[in-house]
Enzyme design. Structure first.
Site, PDB file in Angstrom:
ATOM      1  N   LYS A  27       0.980  -1.308  -0.121  1.00 41.41           N
ATOM      2  CA  LYS A  27       0.067  -0.063   0.143  1.00 41.41           C
ATOM      3  C   LYS A  27       1.054   1.131   0.034  1.00 41.41           C
ATOM      4  O   LYS A  27       0.510   2.188  -0.767  1.00 41.41           O
ATOM      5  CB  LYS A  27      -0.967   0.066   1.108  1.00 41.41           C
ATOM      6  CG  LYS A  27      -1.944   1.183   1.042  1.00 41.41           C
ATOM      7  CD  LYS A  27      -3.086   1.115   2.154  1.00 41.41           C
ATOM      8  CE  LYS A  27      -2.624   1.044   3.498  1.00 41.41           C
ATOM      9  NZ  LYS A  27      -3.763   1.283   4.461  1.00 41.41           N
ATOM     10  N   SER A  28       1.952   1.263   0.835  1.00 36.44           N
ATOM     11  CA  SER A  28       2.756   2.627   0.886  1.00 36.44           C
ATOM     12  C   SER A  28       3.373   2.646  -0.381  1.00 36.44           C
ATOM     13  O   SER A  28       3.280   3.921  -0.808  1.00 36.44           O
ATOM     14  CB  SER A  28       3.991   2.059   1.917  1.00 36.44           C
ATOM     15  OG  SER A  28       3.460   1.954   3.075  1.00 36.44           O
TER      16      SER A  28
ATOM     17  N   ARG B 172       2.661   6.187  -3.328  1.00 41.75           N
ATOM     18  CA  ARG B 172       3.845   6.733  -3.838  1.00 41.75           C
ATOM     19  C   ARG B 172       3.897   6.749  -5.222  1.00 41.75           C
ATOM     20  O   ARG B 172       4.362   7.739  -6.080  1.00 41.75           O
ATOM     21  CB  ARG B 172       4.908   6.524  -3.017  1.00 41.75           C
ATOM     22  CG  ARG B 172       4.998   6.911  -1.620  1.00 41.75           C
ATOM     23  CD  ARG B 172       6.097   6.366  -0.684  1.00 41.75           C
ATOM     24  NE  ARG B 172       6.055   6.653   0.629  1.00 41.75           N
ATOM     25  CZ  ARG B 172       5.376   6.524   1.617  1.00 41.75           C
ATOM     26  NH1 ARG B 172       4.361   5.626   1.312  1.00 41.75           N
ATOM     27  NH2 ARG B 172       5.460   6.843   2.869  1.00 41.75           N
TER      28      ARG B 172
ATOM     29  N   GLN C 166       4.895   9.087   7.178  1.00 41.58           N
ATOM     30  CA  GLN C 166       4.145  10.161   6.432  1.00 41.58           C
ATOM     31  C   GLN C 166       4.330  11.733   6.662  1.00 41.58           C
ATOM     32  O   GLN C 166       4.371  12.161   5.645  1.00 41.58           O
ATOM     33  CB  GLN C 166       2.551   9.834   7.203  1.00 41.58           C
ATOM     34  CG  GLN C 166       1.925   8.458   6.916  1.00 41.58           C
ATOM     35  CD  GLN C 166       0.496   8.390   7.590  1.00 41.58           C
ATOM     36  OE1 GLN C 166      -0.084   9.342   8.300  1.00 41.58           O
ATOM     37  NE2 GLN C 166       0.182   7.410   7.348  1.00 41.58           N
TER      38      GLN C 166
ATOM     39  N   ASP D  65       2.454  -0.749  12.077  1.00 41.91           N
ATOM     40  CA  ASP D  65       0.967  -1.344  11.744  1.00 41.91           C
ATOM     41  C   ASP D  65       0.848  -2.786  11.952  1.00 41.91           C
ATOM     42  O   ASP D  65      -0.266  -3.385  12.124  1.00 41.91           O
ATOM     43  CB  ASP D  65       0.768  -1.180   9.890  1.00 41.91           C
ATOM     44  CG  ASP D  65       0.745   0.113   9.531  1.00 41.91           C
ATOM     45  OD1 ASP D  65       0.282   0.980  10.260  1.00 41.91           O
ATOM     46  OD2 ASP D  65       1.126   0.365   8.320  1.00 41.91           O
TER      47      ASP D  65
ATOM     48  N   LYS E 102      -3.813   6.167  15.208  1.00 37.18           N
ATOM     49  CA  LYS E 102      -4.095   5.459  13.820  1.00 37.18           C
ATOM     50  C   LYS E 102      -5.765   5.671  13.257  1.00 37.18           C
ATOM     51  O   LYS E 102      -6.311   6.365  13.980  1.00 37.18           O
ATOM     52  CB  LYS E 102      -3.621   4.178  13.914  1.00 37.18           C
ATOM     53  CG  LYS E 102      -1.905   4.307  13.751  1.00 37.18           C
ATOM     54  CD  LYS E 102      -1.377   4.438  12.556  1.00 37.18           C
ATOM     55  CE  LYS E 102      -0.024   4.432  12.617  1.00 37.18           C
ATOM     56  NZ  LYS E 102       0.568   4.569  11.026  1.00 37.18           N
TER      57      LYS E 102
ATOM     58  N   ARG F  12      -7.045  -3.132  10.320  1.00 43.79           N
ATOM     59  CA  ARG F  12      -6.126  -3.832  10.960  1.00 43.79           C
ATOM     60  C   ARG F  12      -6.533  -4.709  12.151  1.00 43.79           C
ATOM     61  O   ARG F  12      -6.282  -5.646  12.440  1.00 43.79           O
ATOM     62  CB  ARG F  12      -4.748  -3.313  11.249  1.00 43.79           C
ATOM     63  CG  ARG F  12      -4.261  -2.605   9.782  1.00 43.79           C
ATOM     64  CD  ARG F  12      -2.836  -2.395   9.996  1.00 43.79           C
ATOM     65  NE  ARG F  12      -2.427  -1.644   8.679  1.00 43.79           N
ATOM     66  CZ  ARG F  12      -2.034  -2.284   7.465  1.00 43.79           C
ATOM     67  NH1 ARG F  12      -2.103  -3.733   7.582  1.00 43.79           N
ATOM     68  NH2 ARG F  12      -1.674  -1.808   6.589  1.00 43.79           N
TER      69      ARG F  12
END
Length: 463
Positions: A43-44, A48, A191, A341, A368, A417
């Site tokens: 996902k990160s 990007r 972030q 996470d 979060k 999560r």
């Protein structure tokens, strides 16, 4: 909108988006899990790739993009800022960029859904452009702190107008004449670091970010690959990243590696399922992301790293995971940035370990998608697990394999999560573990139930 993107908002029928009825699921004991768990893209890196594609001049090609709601919201946002974003097939996307200083002013509100990564990085991207944009998100995101990003962006000359406390919705007015900054992050946050570096792209001179502890470095890797001048060094102040502003970024071909945070769930499922053996191929093992797997090794997890290689500039390997008798450990606080996470999943695993597992230095989890410390502690207690809550963490008192009583209902607080971690815990518990709403899972892992069912997991709708 081109026909090739008409399925961007599609979600599995049993995991609807928006204000539909909650989806209550129960996970039942599932011994003998087996098979191959093909994890979606990271996902990160997916966020990007879309953002850097927009800031580059020319066409960026992406394969393996995660098509969860969070990333699709970022794709829509990039269109709003002037990029041509096209989906060619599953995971295959093209972005025709506009360049760092040529973003269009969005004609409508930018809705980032549930994604803190998306909204904070996009704010950084536009903060040094002479445009304005209004941002909002879902109920969870509207309660998450944006001041941690808005404060450094103000140093560049950007200005935010909105709710007290820097909460969404808010309007960000980009700097007319941006200046470079030198900023020491007050918390370990990739972030925040990434937002500052993205803002520094359109500021003259050198922007420097200093971290006390190194956080995930996908932004730096992608900046370097796109031709930006970036240097990384250790200084008396901490880990320093220096960026020379106003480069012309070149388009990239990005092969998104598979997400180690999503992989944590089938990996953990195999560890608690008696007789299990599961292969999880192609997982990103970037050292700034692999703390969870280091911790599992210390707990005695039987995980073999097969076929190590590099993909898309990131180290990856295939993980072969077998049921293991785990021992409790004390996780070093300095490891937190590399596994932030994964703590809810680690806590649920620790319930089946022998002895206490101590997790400190993770106060960041309180801001979060939910207060993940409080939510995890409450879920464990609801299922008969002894746990001590600390301001900056928790201690889980495990009693060994098969020791989780289960039988409880977990409040997910719209946190994907939390939902997945407790469903996995239920696969090795004595009685089913139920989560009150599994819909948020679609934000990061839309195929979670299908993948787990393919391994033999019994996760079913609950009455």
């Amino acid at each position: 909108m081109p026909s090739s993107t008409t399925d961007m908002t599609a979600a599995p029928a049993d995991e609807p988006r928006g204000e539909d009825a909650p989806l209550r699921l129960a996970a039942h004991a599932s011994p003998g899990l087996s098979g191959t768990a093909t994890i979606p893209g990271d996902k990160s890196v997916s966020h990007r790739a879309l953002i850097f594609g927009t800031l580059a001049v020319g066409e960026t090609r992406i394969t393996g993009l995660l098509e969860g709601e969070d990333v699709l919201d970022t794709a829509r946002a990039m269109r709003a800022f002037g990029a041509a974003v096209t989906r060619d097939g599953p995971g295959a996307w093209r972005v025709q960029g506009v360049g760092t200083g040529a973003l269009a002013e969005p004609a409508d509100v930018i809705d980032c859904g549930n994604s803190g990564t998306g909204v904070r990085l996009i704010m950084g991207m536009m903060a040094t452009c002479p445009i304005s944009a209004t941002f909002t998100g879902d109920g969870s995101l509207r309660h998450r702190p944006m001041g941690r990003v808005l404060d450094p962006l103000a140093l560049f000359g950007a200005r935010a107008v909105g709710r007290r406390g820097g909460l969404l919705p808010l309007t960000l007015v980009g700097a007319e004449a941006p200046v470079p900054v030198r900023y020491a992050t007050p918390m370990a946050s990739a972030q925040v670091k990434s937002a500052v570096l993205l803002a520094g792209l359109n500021a003259p001179g050198e922007t420097v970010v200093i971290e006390r502890e190194a956080t995930r470095d996908h932004t730096e890797r992608m900046l370097m690959a796109a031709g930006a001048e970036v240097s990384v060094s250790e200084t008396p102040e901490g880990h320093a990243i220096a960026l020379t502003g106003r480069p012309e970024l070149r388009p990239l071909t990005v092969a998104v590696p598979r997400d180690p945070s999503s992989a944590a769930f089938p990996v953990a499922a195999a560890l608690v399922s008696e007789g299990a053996e599961v292969l999880v191929p192609g997982i990103c093992l970037n050292p700034t992301r692999a703390g969870f797997y280091t911790t599992l090794a210390e707990m005695g997890a039987e995980i073999a790293h097969e076929n190590p290689r590099e993909e898309g500039g990131e180290p990856v390997a295939d993980l072969r995971v077998r049921f293991s008798a785990l021992a409790g450990v004390e996780v070093p606080p300095e490891r937190a940035p590399s596994m932030i996470d994964e703590y809810p999943m680690l806590a649920c695993l620790a319930a089946s370990a022998e002895g206490p597992t101590v997790m400190r230095g993770i106060a960041e989890l309180r801001v979060k998608e939910s207060d993940r410390i409080a939510a995890t502690v409450a879920g464990l207690r609801a299922n008969g697990v002894a746990v001590d809550e600390h301001e900056d963490g928790m201690t889980v008192h495990g009693r060994g394999p098969g020791s989780v009583p289960g039988g409880g209902l977990v409040a997910t607080h719209l946190d994907h999560r939390i939902a997945m971690a407790f469903l996995v815990m239920g696969l090795g518990a004595r009685a089913p573990v139920t989560v009150d709403d599994a819909r948020p899972i679609a934000t990061s892992f839309p195929d979670f139930r299908t993948l787990m069912a393919g391994l033999g997991a019994r996760i079913q709708p609950a009455g």
